[in-house]
Design an enzyme around this catalytic site. Sequence first.
Site, PDB file in Angstrom:
ATOM      1  N   ILE A 143      15.104 104.759 -28.757  1.00  0.00           N
ATOM      2  CA  ILE A 143      13.682 105.083 -28.844  1.00  0.00           C
ATOM      3  C   ILE A 143      13.126 105.304 -27.440  1.00  0.00           C
ATOM      4  O   ILE A 143      13.411 104.550 -26.528  1.00  0.00           O
ATOM      5  CB  ILE A 143      12.898 103.975 -29.551  1.00  0.00           C
ATOM      6  CG1 ILE A 143      13.369 103.851 -30.985  1.00  0.00           C
ATOM      7  CG2 ILE A 143      11.410 104.258 -29.514  1.00  0.00           C
ATOM      8  CD1 ILE A 143      12.673 102.780 -31.770  1.00  0.00           C
ATOM      9  N   VAL A 195      17.270 101.133 -28.394  1.00  0.00           N
ATOM     10  CA  VAL A 195      15.829 101.324 -28.523  1.00  0.00           C
ATOM     11  C   VAL A 195      15.178 101.284 -27.150  1.00  0.00           C
ATOM     12  O   VAL A 195      15.511 100.457 -26.320  1.00  0.00           O
ATOM     13  CB  VAL A 195      15.227 100.222 -29.426  1.00  0.00           C
ATOM     14  CG1 VAL A 195      13.734 100.375 -29.549  1.00  0.00           C
ATOM     15  CG2 VAL A 195      15.885 100.264 -30.796  1.00  0.00           C
ATOM     16  N   CYS A 196      14.242 102.180 -26.933  1.00  0.00           N
ATOM     17  CA  CYS A 196      13.560 102.294 -25.656  1.00  0.00           C
ATOM     18  C   CYS A 196      12.102 101.860 -25.815  1.00  0.00           C
ATOM     19  O   CYS A 196      11.288 102.619 -26.316  1.00  0.00           O
ATOM     20  CB  CYS A 196      13.630 103.746 -25.199  1.00  0.00           C
ATOM     21  SG  CYS A 196      12.635 104.108 -23.774  1.00  0.00           S
ATOM     22  N   LEU A 197      11.812 100.640 -25.434  1.00  0.00           N
ATOM     23  CA  LEU A 197      10.455 100.113 -25.532  1.00  0.00           C
ATOM     24  C   LEU A 197      10.159  99.284 -24.289  1.00  0.00           C
ATOM     25  O   LEU A 197      10.789  98.253 -24.065  1.00  0.00           O
ATOM     26  CB  LEU A 197      10.305  99.218 -26.772  1.00  0.00           C
ATOM     27  CG  LEU A 197      10.519  99.853 -28.133  1.00  0.00           C
ATOM     28  CD1 LEU A 197      10.571  98.786 -29.212  1.00  0.00           C
ATOM     29  CD2 LEU A 197       9.425 100.835 -28.422  1.00  0.00           C
TER      30      LEU A 197
END
Length: 181
Positions: free
Chosen positions: A68, A87-89
């Site tokens: 993400i 996931v990229c958060l």
Amino acid sequence: MSDYEVTLVNDNMREFYVRFYGPGETPFAGGIWKIHVELQAEYPYKSPSIGFMNKIFHPNIDELSVAIAMLPEISIYTFFHYRSGSVCLDVINQTWSPMFDMINIFEVFLPQLLRYPNPNDPLNGEAAALMMRHPKEYEAKVKEYVQRFATKDIMDATEDGNDDEADEEMSDIGSISEDEE
């Protein structure tokens, strides 16, 4: 997380799967994703690792490695990794605080990402281009992916051990270490 179906991995309280439902009033509505969660020994002081285990069509989620990307409206930007669902958060990796918990991830961070994709910072260029140029076709493809990869039947098949049928519906599994960022 009493409203979520959680399945422990090998009876390990630090590793589990959560069924995540697509937010209503979005093309992801009705979809069910299997999210892998791994809590580090330092949790809650260190962020959890999470990842989508089945495919999703979204500009900020890499279809092959399911990562993400940026969501500036709520300051979500950076990568954290696990298997195929990296996931990229930013709030998880760089600005994680012990004040955040799993409820924040599943009730705020991930639903906001699905509601407000950012095609200007894509990990899935095809999804971003389709969203910007042909929004109705983008929405149709999202719904197609929901039907192909994120239905209750598919989730039940993977959990019942009927992996022959479900393997086709799950994301490719890879590994990304933090050193590769």
